[in-house]
Design an enzyme around this catalytic site. Sequence first.
Site, short mmCIF file in Angstrom:
data_model
loop_
_atom_site.label_atom_id
_atom_site.label_comp_id
_atom_site.label_asym_id
_atom_site.label_seq_id
_atom_site.Cartn_x
_atom_site.Cartn_y
_atom_site.Cartn_z
N ASN A 158 0.80 -1.23 0.00
CA ASN A 158 0.00 0.00 0.00
C ASN A 158 0.83 1.28 0.00
O ASN A 158 0.37 2.31 -0.48
CB ASN A 158 -1.05 -0.02 1.12
CG ASN A 158 -0.47 -0.02 2.51
OD1 ASN A 158 0.68 -0.40 2.70
ND2 ASN A 158 -1.25 0.40 3.46
N GLU A 257 4.27 -4.08 12.41
CA GLU A 257 3.34 -2.99 12.09
C GLU A 257 2.18 -3.65 11.37
O GLU A 257 2.29 -3.98 10.19
CB GLU A 257 4.01 -1.95 11.19
CG GLU A 257 5.18 -1.22 11.83
CD GLU A 257 4.74 -0.16 12.85
OE1 GLU A 257 3.53 0.14 12.93
OE2 GLU A 257 5.62 0.35 13.57
N CYS A 291 -3.22 1.70 6.59
CA CYS A 291 -3.49 1.06 7.89
C CYS A 291 -4.03 2.08 8.88
O CYS A 291 -4.70 1.72 9.84
CB CYS A 291 -2.21 0.44 8.42
SG CYS A 291 -0.85 1.60 8.43
N GLU A 465 8.07 2.56 14.61
CA GLU A 465 8.94 3.00 13.52
C GLU A 465 8.86 4.52 13.44
O GLU A 465 7.79 5.10 13.63
CB GLU A 465 8.48 2.39 12.18
CG GLU A 465 8.69 0.90 12.13
CD GLU A 465 8.47 0.32 10.73
OE1 GLU A 465 7.45 0.66 10.10
OE2 GLU A 465 9.32 -0.46 10.29
P1 NAP Z 1 0.04 -9.00 3.81
O1 NAP Z 1 -0.76 -9.85 2.93
O2 NAP Z 1 0.17 -9.36 5.24
O3 NAP Z 1 1.49 -8.93 3.14
C1 NAP Z 1 2.52 -8.14 3.66
C2 NAP Z 1 3.85 -8.72 3.22
O4 NAP Z 1 4.01 -10.02 3.78
C3 NAP Z 1 4.01 -8.88 1.73
O5 NAP Z 1 5.34 -8.64 1.39
C4 NAP Z 1 3.65 -10.34 1.52
O6 NAP Z 1 4.24 -10.89 0.38
C5 NAP Z 1 4.25 -10.95 2.75
N1 NAP Z 1 3.64 -12.22 3.13
C6 NAP Z 1 2.40 -12.66 2.88
N2 NAP Z 1 2.22 -13.87 3.43
C7 NAP Z 1 3.38 -14.21 4.02
C8 NAP Z 1 3.83 -15.35 4.75
N3 NAP Z 1 3.04 -16.41 5.00
N4 NAP Z 1 5.09 -15.35 5.22
C9 NAP Z 1 5.90 -14.30 4.98
N5 NAP Z 1 5.54 -13.20 4.30
C10 NAP Z 1 4.30 -13.16 3.83
O7 NAP Z 1 -0.44 -7.51 3.81
P2 NAP Z 1 -0.79 -6.64 2.55
O8 NAP Z 1 -2.08 -7.13 2.00
O9 NAP Z 1 0.37 -6.56 1.62
O10 NAP Z 1 -0.93 -5.18 3.21
C11 NAP Z 1 -2.08 -4.72 3.81
C12 NAP Z 1 -2.00 -4.88 5.31
O11 NAP Z 1 -0.86 -4.20 5.81
C13 NAP Z 1 -3.17 -4.24 6.01
O12 NAP Z 1 -3.62 -5.09 7.03
C14 NAP Z 1 -2.57 -2.97 6.60
O13 NAP Z 1 -3.26 -2.49 7.72
C15 NAP Z 1 -1.20 -3.39 6.93
N6 NAP Z 1 -0.32 -2.23 7.06
C16 NAP Z 1 0.11 -1.88 8.30
C17 NAP Z 1 0.91 -0.76 8.46
C18 NAP Z 1 1.39 -0.35 9.82
O14 NAP Z 1 2.29 0.45 9.87
N7 NAP Z 1 0.84 -0.85 10.90
C19 NAP Z 1 1.29 -0.03 7.35
C20 NAP Z 1 0.83 -0.41 6.09
C21 NAP Z 1 0.03 -1.53 5.96
P3 NAP Z 1 3.36 -11.14 -0.96
O15 NAP Z 1 2.94 -9.80 -1.42
O16 NAP Z 1 4.33 -11.79 -1.86
O17 NAP Z 1 2.21 -11.99 -0.56
#
Ligand code: NAP
Length: 484
Positions: A158, A257, A291, A465
């Site tokens: 994102n 995060e 997020c 962070e």
């Molecule tokens: P995600 O599906 O959890 O993926 C995040 C990262 O983890 C990607 O690089 C993904 O790779 C990788 N990943 C997925 N499954 C994994 C596994 N089993 N083992 C290791 N790595 C794995 O999240 P997203 O859909 O990309 O992002 C949206 C989420 O991020 C939302 O929930 C949002 O709230 C959160 N977010 C939080 C913050 C914060 O600062 N708290 C900031 C931004 C976003 P792939 O893309 O290759 O699957």
Amino acid sequence: MQNNEFIKGLPNDLFIDGKFAPALEGGRFDVIDPATEEAIASVANGSEADAMLALDAAERASAAWAATSPRERAEILRRAFDLMMARSEDLARLISLENGKALSDARGEVAYAAEFFRWYGEEAVRQKGSVSVAPSGTNRILVEHQPVGICVLVTPWNFPAAMATRKLGPALAAGCTMVLKPASDTPLTALALAQLLDEAGVPAGVVNILPSRRSGSVVSSMLHDPRVRKLSFTGSTEVGRILLKESADQVIKTSMELGGNAPFLVFADADLDAAVDGALIAKMRNAGEACTAANRLYVESAIAGEFARRLADRMGRLVVGPGTAEETEVGPLINQAAVDKVDELVRDAVGKGARTLNGDMRPTGTGYYYQPTVIDNIPADAAILQEEIFGPVAPIVRFDTEDEAISLANATEFGLAAYVFTGDLARGLRVSERLESGMVALNRGVLSDPAAPFGGVKQSGIGREGGHEGLLDYTESKYIAVDW
Ligand code: NAP
Ligand code: MG
């Protein structure tokens, strides 16, 4: 249609040991433009074997990088900031193409992302330890902060630039070496950053970038390598839980995060114009794919009708279109699954009696679009109040008392960001302190700042962070008991 030929000249291989190279097993995967649903690039698909090569490079570079002077690391980070600002238009266009977000959002992201390099360049030379006399008087207590060692960094799609620099900046400043695995929906921005850091003078092996569609096995293999000391993950709570468990096997230091479900509270004494402006930003920045996005809008009953009407009017006038078109204010979502999820949440709420004020359209045609939507009269059992929407939908719930607003706001397993609008500063601070979230924006629609500690409580995460705390997360305190 924009000319996207420039993508062809950008790196699309793995970046390991200072060089771009294809994956050992030769696999590649497509990166899709969410506005056209067409492939814009083919990127090397890293495997476990590539991950080991990246760790080998990080290990070789580790001792020399940790031994560089803080000033040297600071100057490299400052050059990275300058390069990023000089290339901000190209980077913004790239972010917009692979993520879908409007150019104006992408430009904002580049400036925010670059600031992590500048801020941590400045922090690199402000790393203070301490000396004190032991209470017994027998010796001195000396504390210094050493780099934690090799870091695995995993980032979401994102904010393809900012979520990477928020980790790369402090890790570099602290003297760590690292392997970053970007989200496979948006690997191109991370690879462009690799090139930029190389030009800024980061030595080979210090930063390695490993795009991979096999994220589970690749990240797991690194978390089970004894050389790895730290995991910094930004992404969903669901994946965060898995990685916390994986990190337990080798007791790896973790920063998490995770997801959010931000409440946005508007009291009747608030400046209504400011509250509507704030809601528009907190909800619609990045088309709601943040997020920190306002997920649940709790508005005091006396003003709720007027607030909903004004917000619906503003949201309904936003220009939806391809992110790269200059006039666009709301770009497409990241993929079809994101659109389906948002639509399902809206259907669920409407099915349970909620009323849509605008939007409410299942979009047709090419591109992963969703129309900005305001929903009023949300029943308490609607899924949209419990789950992260991650899209341009604003659910409004009415409340009557301060206590009620706080208990509604806190009724979630998440605790990342919250927003409060009130004309009474004492109430604003009182409510801010009672909200179970790591961050509160008081009479503001934006809170992210590289100089401030960003992070969540409850199931929104562990660690911070940004700010000085963000640097400390990449260090270990070394205590030396001294007699002299
Ligand atoms: P995600 O599906 O959890 O993926 C995040 C990262 O983890 C990607 O690089 C993904 O790779 C990788 N990943 C997925 N499954 C994994 C596994 N089993 N083992 C290791 N790595 C794995 O999240 P997203 O859909 O990309 O992002 C949206 C989420 O991020 C939302 O929930 C949002 O709230 C959160 N977010 C939080 C913050 C914060 O600062 N708290 C900031 C931004 C976003 P792939 O893309 O290759 O699957
Ligand atoms: Mg995902």
